[in-house]
Motif scaffolding. Structure first.
Motif, mmCIF file in Angstrom:
data_model
loop_
_atom_site.group_PDB
_atom_site.id
_atom_site.type_symbol
_atom_site.label_atom_id
_atom_site.label_comp_id
_atom_site.label_asym_id
_atom_site.label_seq_id
_atom_site.Cartn_x
_atom_site.Cartn_y
_atom_site.Cartn_z
ATOM 1 N N GLY A 71 5.207 7.301 -7.450
ATOM 2 C CA GLY A 71 6.461 7.427 -6.710
ATOM 3 C C GLY A 71 6.708 6.272 -5.758
ATOM 4 N N LEU A 72 5.679 5.478 -5.487
ATOM 5 C CA LEU A 72 5.873 4.283 -4.655
ATOM 6 C C LEU A 72 6.995 3.414 -5.201
ATOM 7 N N GLU A 73 7.273 3.521 -6.481
ATOM 8 C CA GLU A 73 8.326 2.677 -7.041
ATOM 9 C C GLU A 73 9.705 3.009 -6.458
ATOM 10 N N PHE A 74 9.927 4.270 -6.108
ATOM 11 C CA PHE A 74 11.230 4.646 -5.556
ATOM 12 C C PHE A 74 11.397 4.117 -4.143
ATOM 13 N N TRP A 75 10.285 3.866 -3.504
ATOM 14 C CA TRP A 75 10.299 3.500 -2.093
ATOM 15 C C TRP A 75 9.947 2.033 -1.911
ATOM 16 N N HIS B 65 11.258 -0.175 0.735
ATOM 17 C CA HIS B 65 11.027 0.200 2.134
ATOM 18 C C HIS B 65 9.655 -0.228 2.650
ATOM 19 N N LYS B 66 8.813 -0.760 1.789
ATOM 20 C CA LYS B 66 7.411 -0.898 2.183
ATOM 21 C C LYS B 66 7.194 -1.857 3.352
ATOM 22 N N ASN C 210 8.229 -1.371 6.183
ATOM 23 C CA ASN C 210 8.061 -0.582 7.419
ATOM 24 C C ASN C 210 6.608 -0.313 7.786
ATOM 25 N N VAL C 211 5.704 -0.673 6.913
ATOM 26 C CA VAL C 211 4.306 -0.312 7.109
ATOM 27 C C VAL C 211 3.467 -1.370 6.393
ATOM 28 N N GLU D 73 -2.249 -0.045 5.760
ATOM 29 C CA GLU D 73 -1.967 1.244 6.400
ATOM 30 C C GLU D 73 -1.407 2.226 5.374
ATOM 31 N N LEU D 74 -0.512 1.727 4.536
ATOM 32 C CA LEU D 74 0.069 2.569 3.487
ATOM 33 C C LEU D 74 -1.031 3.140 2.603
ATOM 34 N N GLU E 124 -3.408 5.623 4.649
ATOM 35 C CA GLU E 124 -2.713 6.868 5.002
ATOM 36 C C GLU E 124 -2.467 7.721 3.767
ATOM 37 N N MET E 125 -2.037 7.072 2.692
ATOM 38 C CA MET E 125 -1.737 7.818 1.476
ATOM 39 C C MET E 125 -2.999 8.479 0.927
ATOM 40 N N LYS F 222 -5.654 9.341 2.620
ATOM 41 C CA LYS F 222 -6.022 10.425 3.539
ATOM 42 C C LYS F 222 -5.129 11.645 3.300
ATOM 43 N N ASN F 223 -3.816 11.411 3.213
ATOM 44 C CA ASN F 223 -2.891 12.523 2.961
ATOM 45 C C ASN F 223 -3.242 13.258 1.668
#
Lengths: 196, 196
Positions: free
Chosen positions: B166-170, B173-174, B176-177, B181-182, B185-186, B188-189
């Protein structure tokens, strides 16, 4: 009891929209003709225009309907008094349910929106940005209230909504698992993680 | 030290593949012409054929390269002696890194593979099914060893790989981070969940 909006015409229009969503998803908006839509519905092309003005209007109806439904759900979620975690769960469940129950329309709103004409295009994109901001605010609230262990709400929203949206890649496989199990497992995986 | 495969020709071929991946991603395979590819590279179209046989061969190169890289990584992951959780983490990190570092090629392999010609098409789909089975086996092993709290490995694989894809849809926007970190965080989530 639900109000019947405008009788038989409304039902027929809805049937046309459903079939259009299926064709736009399967072949793409550009490659779908009104003649093909009429053929699929077993009617003559001119009769379609008793219910809808144009192919463009159909796309607009699908995208607006989806945007409205997601926003309406968020209105309800935001205004309930539950915890931030319960709000996040309600959002995730709604996204999963829409992917599973209204796949054609969600797919079209996710992929074919780019063929919307102005001013609908700008309006749709504004609604989407607004939706993302409101979802992000729910996650930020979860951090403030010390309910969520995330540090970056942007990445969390990205991860979770992408996971759900990714159901489209796997749509053909969903027969391996019941809809209820898929929803419950996915929610558990996303909210509580997979590691013991 | 990395072996230089076959000197200057190999470097030029790689540059052509990279540019082709960018164009196939941006405009789609069907809508991209060899002439356009040549223009983008600032060379004459006929000179491209010194390095590659056809547009179809370019798509084949991109898809094979991606399939090979994902399989090679999985070979390494499967054969290390770490826990199932460490294996899952390594797989997730590799997928995220490929999305961030080789976005054009991954996107083309994910979306444009359908334009592959036989027997490459069947071979590619077999490799993909095989890859999914091997990833599923890592998750099943994690259940057996009581390291994962999941009950349905299919849904867990679906959820996690979809989130990353799904990173492709966003992608836009990358900024912003940071990439690091991306990724952290991903991971960990997805592994530990978002709820405290």
């Amino acid at each position: 009891m639900a109000k019947i909006q405008s009788g038989e015409n409304s039902t027929k229009k809805e049937a046309i929209i459903q079939k259009a969503a299926f064709l736009f998803k399967t072949k793409g908006y550009s490659a779908t003709s009104m003649r093909e839509l009429a053929d699929s519905l077993g009617v003559e092309a001119p009769s379609l225009y008793n219910y809808i003005g144009s192919k463009s209007e159909l796309l607009q109806s699908i995208c607006s309907k989806m945007a409205n439904e997601f926003h309406l759900n968020l209105d309800v979620v935001e205004n309930n008094t539950a915890t931030a975690v319960a709000k996040v769960e309600a959002i995730v469940r709604f996204h999963i349910q829409k992917m599973l129950n209204n796949f054609d329309e969600v797919f079209v709103a996710n992929h074919e929106w780019k063929h919307l004409k102005e001013p609908m295009l700008s309006s749709f994109l504004n609604q989407r940005r607004n939706y993302e901001k409101r979802v992000m605010a729910v996650f930020e609230n979860g951090i403030e209230k010390n309910e969520l262990r995330i540090t970056n709400p942007y990445v969390a929203v990205l991860t979770i909504l992408s996971a759900v949206r990714g159901l489209e890649f796997w749509y053909g496989h969903k027969k391996n698992v019941t809809q209820e199990e898929l929803e419950n497992e996915m929610v558990k995986n996303l909210l509580n993680g997979i590691v013991k």
